[in-house]
Write a protein that holds these residues in place. Structure first.
Motif, short mmCIF file in Angstrom:
data_model
loop_
_atom_site.label_atom_id
_atom_site.label_comp_id
_atom_site.label_asym_id
_atom_site.label_seq_id
_atom_site.Cartn_x
_atom_site.Cartn_y
_atom_site.Cartn_z
N GLN A 191 8.64 15.01 -2.80
CA GLN A 191 9.88 14.26 -2.61
C GLN A 191 10.24 14.18 -1.13
N ARG A 192 10.01 15.26 -0.41
CA ARG A 192 10.26 15.25 1.03
C ARG A 192 9.32 14.28 1.74
N ALA A 193 8.03 14.25 1.34
CA ALA A 193 7.06 13.38 1.99
C ALA A 193 7.41 11.91 1.80
N GLY A 194 8.03 11.57 0.67
CA GLY A 194 8.34 10.17 0.40
C GLY A 194 9.77 9.77 0.69
N ASP A 205 11.44 8.98 3.29
CA ASP A 205 11.68 7.87 4.21
C ASP A 205 10.94 6.60 3.80
N HIS A 206 10.15 6.66 2.73
CA HIS A 206 9.38 5.48 2.30
C HIS A 206 10.28 4.58 1.47
N PRO A 207 10.20 3.27 1.65
CA PRO A 207 11.09 2.37 0.89
C PRO A 207 10.91 2.47 -0.63
N LEU A 208 9.73 2.90 -1.09
CA LEU A 208 9.49 3.09 -2.52
C LEU A 208 9.37 4.57 -2.88
N LEU A 209 9.79 5.45 -1.96
CA LEU A 209 9.84 6.89 -2.18
C LEU A 209 8.48 7.47 -2.55
N ALA A 210 7.43 6.96 -1.91
CA ALA A 210 6.06 7.43 -2.16
C ALA A 210 5.59 8.28 -0.98
N GLY A 211 4.98 9.42 -1.28
CA GLY A 211 4.48 10.29 -0.22
C GLY A 211 3.29 11.11 -0.68
N ALA A 212 2.36 11.38 0.24
CA ALA A 212 1.14 12.12 -0.09
C ALA A 212 1.26 13.57 0.38
N ILE A 213 0.75 14.50 -0.45
CA ILE A 213 0.67 15.90 -0.09
C ILE A 213 -0.69 16.42 -0.56
N GLU A 214 -1.06 17.63 -0.13
CA GLU A 214 -2.30 18.25 -0.59
C GLU A 214 -1.99 19.27 -1.68
N VAL A 215 -2.70 19.16 -2.79
CA VAL A 215 -2.54 20.10 -3.90
C VAL A 215 -3.93 20.47 -4.40
N GLY A 216 -4.23 21.76 -4.45
CA GLY A 216 -5.53 22.20 -4.92
C GLY A 216 -6.69 21.64 -4.13
N ASP A 255 0.84 -1.19 0.00
CA ASP A 255 0.00 0.00 0.00
C ASP A 255 0.88 1.25 0.00
N LEU A 256 0.60 2.17 -0.92
CA LEU A 256 1.36 3.42 -1.02
C LEU A 256 0.62 4.60 -0.42
N GLY A 257 -0.70 4.50 -0.32
CA GLY A 257 -1.48 5.61 0.22
C GLY A 257 -2.80 5.77 -0.51
N PHE A 258 -3.41 6.93 -0.33
CA PHE A 258 -4.70 7.22 -0.94
C PHE A 258 -4.65 8.57 -1.63
N VAL A 259 -5.48 8.70 -2.68
CA VAL A 259 -5.66 9.98 -3.35
C VAL A 259 -7.15 10.28 -3.40
N THR A 260 -7.50 11.53 -3.68
CA THR A 260 -8.89 11.92 -3.88
C THR A 260 -9.05 12.58 -5.23
N ALA A 261 -10.23 12.40 -5.83
CA ALA A 261 -10.49 12.96 -7.16
C ALA A 261 -11.89 13.56 -7.19
N PRO A 262 -12.12 14.66 -6.46
CA PRO A 262 -13.47 15.24 -6.39
C PRO A 262 -14.01 15.72 -7.73
N SER A 263 -13.14 15.94 -8.72
CA SER A 263 -13.62 16.33 -10.05
C SER A 263 -14.14 15.14 -10.84
N GLY A 264 -13.88 13.92 -10.36
CA GLY A 264 -14.27 12.73 -11.09
C GLY A 264 -13.28 12.32 -12.16
N VAL A 265 -12.11 12.98 -12.18
CA VAL A 265 -11.07 12.67 -13.16
C VAL A 265 -9.75 12.44 -12.42
N LEU A 266 -9.13 11.31 -12.68
CA LEU A 266 -7.84 10.99 -12.06
C LEU A 266 -6.74 11.04 -13.11
N VAL A 267 -5.58 11.58 -12.72
CA VAL A 267 -4.44 11.70 -13.62
C VAL A 267 -3.23 10.98 -13.04
N LEU A 268 -2.54 10.23 -13.89
CA LEU A 268 -1.21 9.70 -13.59
C LEU A 268 -0.27 10.39 -14.56
#
Length: 281
Positions: A211-214, A216-227, A7-20
């Motif tokens: 990058q700072r949030a991730g 310390d994560h073994p896979l360098l994954a971290g969550a932040i708030e944007v918009g 598990d890497l974490g969770f994201v939210t997509a209130p617009s109904g559109v997800l981007v990678l």
């Protein structure tokens, strides 16, 4: 490849559109024409698709608006570093599978961005502050490292950064951070005859904060708030990227993105990234 998901974490997509998308280029989309949100909305309206303009690349898909969307990964050992790396990235879209069968739906392919990847809301990412932007909070982090870092610590202080062993300070006002860098550089002296030490101030752009949030994560994954949305950033270990993904699209280093049934009636977005191989392999 490990059969277990991490598990890497969770994201939210209130617009109904997800981007990678590629983290290095998120803030460049408006400079090339339409903002990312508009391009992503159009692609998601047709069930999902690949976005590509110059160096900017992303995939956009429809997603549930009203819940957290789980992001997880399978791993394999890097042939170069022999450390676990992501070999499959999966995002639960929170939507039912509507395909006539369970065959994957191809959406195109993406390179592994040397600056990392971002998973987040198509509208929220319009607010992304890239590497050259100015931080909304007016803060910055200062780090220093090198042969004479212990001498610098005796002179200037600072805390140990557990991710890489450097020294420094977090959450300083930008002006204070820049003044501190100048002071350490003056103490260091000339590059040839002075003390061996490097120092850097990183403003609190979204690019730096993920990058700072991730770190310390073994896979360098971290969550932040944007918009106003929770966004997941995934960095890449520099040596592994250089040996396994260097050159990116220009060198044919791209990896398939698909929509797939999750086996329980739901839909997931999957990006399959096989580990690089040596010429002998």
């Amino acid at each position: 490849m490990s059969e277990e998901f991490v598990d890497l974490g969770f994201v939210t997509a209130p617009s109904g559109v997800l981007v990678l998308g590629m983290a290095s280029w998120i803030d460049y989309w408006p400079e090339l024409g339409l903002p990312l949100s508009e391009r992503a909305r159009v692609a998601a309206a047709s069930g999902g698709g690949h976005l590509w303009d110059g160096e900017c690349e992303a995939v956009a898909v429809p997603a549930a608006r009203d819940r957290e969307l789980r992001v997880r990964a399978r791993t394999a050992l890097s042939w170069y570093t022999e450390e676990p790396v992501i070999s499959l990235l999966e995002v639960d879209l929170g939507l039912p599978w509507t395909g006539p069968d369970d065959a994957p739906v191809p959406l195109g392919d993406l390179p592994v961005d040397r600056g990392g990847m971002v998973v987040g809301d198509g509208v929220g990412l319009d607010a992304w502050i890239g590497l050259e932007g100015e931080p909304a909070d007016g803060l910055a982090d200062v780090t220093y490292w090198g042969l004479h870092a212990p001498d610098a610590h005796a002179q200037f202080g600072g805390q140990r950064m557990p991710a890489d062993g450097s020294w420094g300070w977090l959450d300083l006002p930008v002006a204070k951070a820049e003044a501190l860098v100048a002071e350490i550089e003056a103490w260091r002296g000339g590059l040839r005859s002075g003390r061996s030490i490097a120092v850097m101030a990183d403003k609190h752009t979204d690019y730096h904060l993920f990058q700072r949030a991730g770190a310390d994560h073994p896979l360098l994954a971290g969550a932040i708030e944007v918009g106003g949305c929770q966004v997941l950033g995934i960095d890449w270990e520099a040596a592994d990227h250089s040996m396994s993904h260097h050159g990116e699209r220009a060198a044919g280093q791209v990896h398939p993105v698909t929509l797939e049934a999750d086996g329980a009636g739901g839909t997931v977005l999957r990006w399959t990234i096989p580990p690089g191989e040596t010429d002998d392999d």
